[in-house]
Design an enzyme around this catalytic site. Structure first.
Site, PDB file in Angstrom:
ATOM      1  N   LYS A 175      33.666  26.975  23.918  1.00 49.96           N
ATOM      2  CA  LYS A 175      32.587  27.951  23.728  1.00 49.96           C
ATOM      3  C   LYS A 175      33.191  29.335  23.994  1.00 49.96           C
ATOM      4  O   LYS A 175      33.343  29.760  25.139  1.00 49.96           O
ATOM      5  CB  LYS A 175      31.413  27.681  24.668  1.00 49.96           C
ATOM      6  CG  LYS A 175      30.229  28.586  24.392  1.00 49.96           C
ATOM      7  CD  LYS A 175      29.984  29.401  25.593  1.00 49.96           C
ATOM      8  CE  LYS A 175      29.291  30.649  25.686  1.00 49.96           C
ATOM      9  NZ  LYS A 175      29.649  31.822  24.986  1.00 49.96           N
ATOM     10  N   GLY A 228      35.717  34.209  33.830  1.00 55.78           N
ATOM     11  CA  GLY A 228      34.721  35.264  33.662  1.00 55.78           C
ATOM     12  C   GLY A 228      34.388  35.874  35.011  1.00 55.78           C
ATOM     13  O   GLY A 228      35.230  35.887  35.919  1.00 55.78           O
ATOM     14  N   GLY A 233      30.513  32.546  37.620  1.00 50.86           N
ATOM     15  CA  GLY A 233      31.267  31.417  38.187  1.00 50.86           C
ATOM     16  C   GLY A 233      30.480  30.708  39.276  1.00 50.86           C
ATOM     17  O   GLY A 233      30.457  29.471  39.343  1.00 50.86           O
ATOM     18  N   GLU A 250      38.214  30.826  37.105  1.00 48.29           N
ATOM     19  CA  GLU A 250      39.147  31.959  37.139  1.00 48.29           C
ATOM     20  C   GLU A 250      38.274  33.203  37.059  1.00 48.29           C
ATOM     21  O   GLU A 250      37.755  33.515  35.994  1.00 48.29           O
ATOM     22  CB  GLU A 250      40.077  31.837  35.920  1.00 48.29           C
ATOM     23  CG  GLU A 250      41.316  32.612  36.037  1.00 48.29           C
ATOM     24  CD  GLU A 250      42.048  32.208  37.279  1.00 48.29           C
ATOM     25  OE1 GLU A 250      42.070  33.030  38.190  1.00 48.29           O
ATOM     26  OE2 GLU A 250      42.554  31.072  37.348  1.00 48.29           O
ATOM     27  N   CYS A 284      41.514  40.790  33.984  1.00 49.74           N
ATOM     28  CA  CYS A 284      41.240  40.330  35.361  1.00 49.74           C
ATOM     29  C   CYS A 284      42.343  40.834  36.267  1.00 49.74           C
ATOM     30  O   CYS A 284      42.160  40.985  37.465  1.00 49.74           O
ATOM     31  CB  CYS A 284      41.226  38.825  35.494  1.00 49.74           C
ATOM     32  SG  CYS A 284      40.579  37.949  34.129  1.00 49.74           S
TER      33      CYS A 284
END
Ligand code: UN1
Length: 495
Positions: A175, A228, A233, A250, A284
């Site tokens: 996705k 994300g 999360g 992550e 990130c």
């Protein structure tokens, strides 16, 4: 007529069951409509899970070296299409061509790395206590894996998850972020061309609530791998908990670069600019804090600001552009909100404006922005902004710099510039982060080393390297007793 892209379920390209679509537009020029994508729902997820479950036995029973050959071919296909995919990726998410080429390259590297694992997937053989008995551990696939991927590295992060999952013998549902669905279509096209059987890789487009949550909650999805924000999360974790579902997260970062007075300042400058403003700060691993040793502060900030002001901002499709737009309006609004907060908390050195005239009029452009005299606990020093905003914090010595660096809820990437080997090794030991660079910026991870972080950056898993195999496989310990009699461990000791 806009191009219509499709889901891929059980070997077939198809629209969403209820016929809904969403638009994907170029963030550098919102008049440029890239295409329409299926706005899927739970029924589409259910169909994909069924397809992935049906394909599981065939795929797990294919010898791993054979799966590796398919992944190798996939790497070659991605290499041949690198330029085409990079251009489409720049068009849909904005980062400059050099970076989207790098993103595709990271996918190619991951394919070749995973292909090699097809002939390794090492377990242990170990001595056992009793005679005529054999002990070993083997990796087993888990089943259907749900992969939920972000827009900032549409190829690298999708492949970090997909290729290790596949080499271990799992089937997957991807996705992708709804800002970068076209890159995901290109990836799945390459997967099919490489000869991966129908149902092994499925693609379902849509929103987090429409597709992500049904996938997370589906009892037959045995594993979720998500990259994300920490907020999302945590929500996923609370949904996976009651099902004891395996989950790899992550999440965010508030990465810092330390510059000590003895550093090569030219090098530290290049590192700070690339780390803070590369990918428009939307990594990130982006450098969002610069912790600077007081004796060189004035000198360093002067050249940093001069250089930041010269960064050429525009469409990433133009080779001369150095920084593209933010990915969407929401991300631009977040940046603008934090700059207002920053103006109250610290001293604005440069930037602080949206660019919306001339060539920038139809995109989500923002200037590289630097704040100085930021308190270590200020909001702009603590909260992930995900944009071209750098907070500079002063440090009195190495201990102070490391203490400031560690004073955050995140712990993904980190960096120190120094020529003092003792200082470098102390930093390596004492920094709380999953990644530490010495004399390099906070960005630039390679696929053969573990990628991930500590504290709120994740839940203890690592992507990339062979360590990712621990996410995508279950260990099985195997004891083979060929003595022909009952031997009792811990009891029948050999005299
Ligand atoms: C990310 O920031 O989400 O190390 C991934 C890097 C890249 C991967 C970044 N190789 O910056």
């Amino acid at each position: 007529m806009a191009d219509r892209y499709l889901n891929h379920i059980g070997g077939k390209w198809m629209p969403a069951g209820d016929g809904e679509w969403f638009e994907n537009r170029n963030p550098a020029d919102t008049n440029d409509l890239i295409g329409l994508f299926p706005k899927s729902s739970k029924a589409d997820v259910d169909a994909a899970v069924q397809a992935a479950s049906d394909a599981f036995d065939g795929w797990r029973l294919m010898p791993a070296p054979k799966r590796g050959e398919l992944l190798y071919r996939l790497g070659e296909i991605l290499a041949a299409r690198k330029e085409e995919i990079a251009r489409l990726m720049t068009r849909e998410m904005g980062k400059i061509l050099k970076e989207t080429r790098g993103d595709v390259q990271e996918g190619i590297d991951t394919a070749f790395y995973a292909a090699g694992e097809g002939r390794r997937l090492f377990g242990d053989t170990v001595p056992v206590e009793l005679p005529n008995k054999f002990g070993m551990s083997i990796r087993q696939p888990i089943g259907v894996c749900g992969l939920i991927t972000p827009w900032n590295f549409p190829m690298a992060i999708a492949t970090w998850k997909m290729f290790p999952a596949l080499i271990c013998g799992n089937t997957v549902i991807l996705k992708p972020a709804s800002d970068t669905p076209a890159s995901a279509v290109k990836l799945v096209e390459a997967v099919l061309e490489a000869g991966v059987p129908a149902g092994v890789v499925n693609l379902v487009h849509g929103t987090g609530s429409g597709v992500g949550i049904p996938m997370v909650e589906h009892p037959d999805v045995r594993l979720i791998s998500f990259t994300g924000s920490s907020a999302v999360g945590k929500d996923i974790a609370t949904r996976c908990g009651p099902q004891l579902k395996r989950l790899s997260l992550e999440l965010g970062g508030k990465n810092a670069q330390i510059v000590m007075a003895d550093a090569d300042l030219g090098l530290a400058l290049e590192g700070a600019l690339w780390g803070a403003f590369g990918t428009t700060g939307q990594r990130c691993t982006a450098t969002s804090r610069l912790i600077i040793h007081k004796p060189i502060k004035e000198k360093f900030l002067k050249i940093l600001v001069e250089r930041a002001r010269q960064i050429r901002i525009g469409s990433g499709l133009e080779e001369t552009t150095e920084m593209g737009p933010l990915v969407n309006e929401g991300q631009l609004e977040t940046v603008m909100k934090y700059v207002e907060i920053g103006k109250k908390e610290a001293k604005l050195l440069c930037g602080g404006n949206r660019l919306s005239a001339g060539a920038h009029r139809n995109g989500w452009f923002y200037e590289p922005t630097i704040f100085a005299e930021v308190a270590p606990r200020a909001r702009i020093a603590q909260e992930e902004i995900f944009g071209p905003v750098l907070s500079v914090i002063d440090a009195s010595d190495l201990e102070d710099a490391i203490r400031i660096l560690n004073d955050t809820r995140y712990g993904l990437s980190s960096s120190i510039y120094t020529r003092d080997i003792n200082a470098a090794f102390r930093a390596i030991r004492d920094i709380e982060a999953g990644i530490t660079y010495v004399n390099g910026p906070t960005i630039g991870a390679e696929v053969q080393l573990p990628f991930g972080g500590v504290k709120d950056t994740g839940n203890g898993h690592r992507e990339a390297s062979h360590t990712v195999l621990d996410t995508f496989s279950e260990w099985k310990s195997v004891y083979v007793d060929y003595s022909g009699k009952l031997q009792k461990a811990q009891i029948d000791t050999v005299e």
